[in-house]
Design an enzyme around this catalytic site. Sequence first.
Site, PDB file in Angstrom:
ATOM      1  N   ASP A   6       0.875  -1.168   0.000  1.00 28.03           N
ATOM      2  CA  ASP A   6       0.000   0.000   0.000  1.00 28.03           C
ATOM      3  C   ASP A   6       0.919   1.226   0.000  1.00 28.03           C
ATOM      4  O   ASP A   6       2.103   1.120   0.318  1.00 28.03           O
ATOM      5  CB  ASP A   6      -0.885  -0.022   1.252  1.00 28.03           C
ATOM      6  CG  ASP A   6      -1.699   1.240   1.400  1.00 28.03           C
ATOM      7  OD1 ASP A   6      -2.345   1.649   0.430  1.00 28.03           O
ATOM      8  OD2 ASP A   6      -1.650   1.825   2.493  1.00 28.03           O
ATOM      9  N   ASP A  26      -1.604  -0.870   5.909  1.00 27.23           N
ATOM     10  CA  ASP A  26      -2.215  -0.491   7.180  1.00 27.23           C
ATOM     11  C   ASP A  26      -3.565   0.129   6.865  1.00 27.23           C
ATOM     12  O   ASP A  26      -3.899   0.372   5.717  1.00 27.23           O
ATOM     13  CB  ASP A  26      -1.331   0.486   7.969  1.00 27.23           C
ATOM     14  CG  ASP A  26      -1.365   1.894   7.401  1.00 27.23           C
ATOM     15  OD1 ASP A  26      -1.571   2.018   6.178  1.00 27.23           O
ATOM     16  OD2 ASP A  26      -1.174   2.854   8.156  1.00 27.23           O
ATOM     17  N   ASP A  43      -7.076  -1.689   4.007  1.00 28.98           N
ATOM     18  CA  ASP A  43      -6.147  -2.760   3.676  1.00 28.98           C
ATOM     19  C   ASP A  43      -6.509  -4.081   4.344  1.00 28.98           C
ATOM     20  O   ASP A  43      -5.904  -5.110   4.030  1.00 28.98           O
ATOM     21  CB  ASP A  43      -4.724  -2.375   4.090  1.00 28.98           C
ATOM     22  CG  ASP A  43      -4.158  -1.241   3.255  1.00 28.98           C
ATOM     23  OD1 ASP A  43      -4.460  -1.202   2.047  1.00 28.98           O
ATOM     24  OD2 ASP A  43      -3.455  -0.375   3.802  1.00 28.98           O
TER      25      ASP A  43
END
Length: 643
Positions: free
Chosen positions: A324, A516, A520
């Site tokens: 991410d 995080d 996610d």
Amino acid sequence: MSSLVAAVRRYPLVATTVLLGLIGAVLALGGQTDAVRWLFSGFGLLVAGYETIGMVRRLLRGTLGVDVLAITAIVATVLVGEYVATLIIVLMLTGGAALEDFAVNRAKRELDALLRRAPQIAHRLGAGAGTDTDTDTDTGNGEVEDVPATDVRPGDLLLVRPAEIVPVDGALVSVSAVFDESSLTGESLPVEREAGDAVLSGSINGQAAATIRATATAADSQYQQIIALVEEASASKAPVVRLADRYAVPFTAVSLSIAALAWIVSGDPARFAEVLVVATPCPLLISAPVAFMGGMSRAARNGIIVKGGGVLEMLSRAKTVVFDKTGTLTHGSPTIARVLPEPGFDEDELLVLAASAEQYSSHVLAASVIAAAQTRGLELIGSETANEVPAHGVVARLGAREVTVGKLSFIRERATDAVAAPIEGGELAIYIAVDGRFAGSIVASDTLRENAPQTLADLRALGLRDTVMLTGDARPTAEHIAALVGIEQVQADCLPADKVNAVRGLAHRPVIMVGDGVNDAPVLAVADVGIAMGARGATAASESADVVILIDDLTRAARAVAIGQDTIRIALQSIWLGIALSLGLMVLAAFGFIPATAGALLQEFVDLATILNALRAIGGRRDASVQAQIAARKPAAAGALSR
């Protein structure tokens, strides 16, 4: 004491085996050897019968494990009267299973934290309510009623107080409002909404109360859909085959063949048992769990929680790593990137004026502007009067000057010469006017983690060649960050479901996902290994992940992979060491050189050797070496980043 009682209840066979061992020792000291033999042998046969039932069930499902040889070894030792060896094999069998169960169950936590964070209460406004959001109790024309979020229906008018979580999807009724959607979309900068814009459940309201009209029930809202995605993704994961079971079938076949051949050639049935005594599967039963527990302990010392031995194995075999962006490769909080003064102003002066006015603002970027001024050692100016227009800006009287700080449209109402700042994707600008004249702008951005490039380099060195970024941010921002760290593939503008589908579609597996935030959580659950940056990230991500990094340090992701590789290497070394020693003893026993009693004693030395080798997975010396390498390369990494 309570933890001991809980352990006894959870692992009754292990507790019973230890208790019977103590009773047998007392009886043996009193000369009651026959009682000890019947006690140990009877218990061993009971355990063998219990394990046989489980073995048959696994055989019906098409799997054969190391339990086959353990059961055979228990029965053989009973038949030849080696009752002490019987109890030891039972202890190794039940103890190894308990260690693996303990490791695996750390990965089976419920999504309690995610559900707790889900909005439970909504503030429903009465039929006569207006849209004045300056009060916490009512809107002047109607009462506020606290109801369960599940009772909200489309069309209900809801009050969302400052810093509260939006309970259901809705449309903004207030003129404007600011929401933090970072845990849903990955966008770290605040999002401004105008009347009529959609507002997502799970987003966090800013510093001014807002009124929304519900457009969906709680069950149909964005946040609950994310929870459903997590549950579906967790259920879709294939179970990990125990490491020892992969070697159980050939080892069992070889052991039984040698034992049968020794019986046939010698004509002595005792030879069959003598071979199986030294062929006990204790190295397979105990060495891998001991190595896994050592690896998990080593990870914990490094601020990394690994939820099971199977996770370590997946880490060791990983081929692809997915990141991410917001909060993972970047810090996840806006910082001042540039100060752009107009002619007649310098950077420090502009920053002092903006920070002094922002002291009276509730905007999320106000703290960043003030922090930037304080970092430069600038002294702020007190204001005689200050007035904030929520979601637009603030007007403050600083001495003889009127300073306005806010969004471009707000500044242009007072300074028609204001121009937009040159910004890149993921950046946000605030504008400043002084006495009706445009004074400049300040650009904030979510900065790259300093150790992100080194982390990618470390992962490549560990064999993870395929790198991917999945983010809800716009493509220009995503590609800019990817270029800085060397990520090859980028997918931008992703919703949680898009990330899940992208990870499922990756060819080179196993796949590690590092992220995080609530958005996610589903993709962390569906990845072969989900690594959550849990120091500041959402608890939902930590609950759905297989690995949680407790320190705000991205390099720990690479260290988790290194620990996984070390652990599996040591576990395999221990297994092969035990197999090699057992095979040597089996050959000697087949020729009659090792009686059953001596064989049981020698087998315990084999077990001890494999366990001691497996304990190397704790890795204290290796951690010290890694720390020294990191310290040595820090200046070089910093220099590379600054360029």
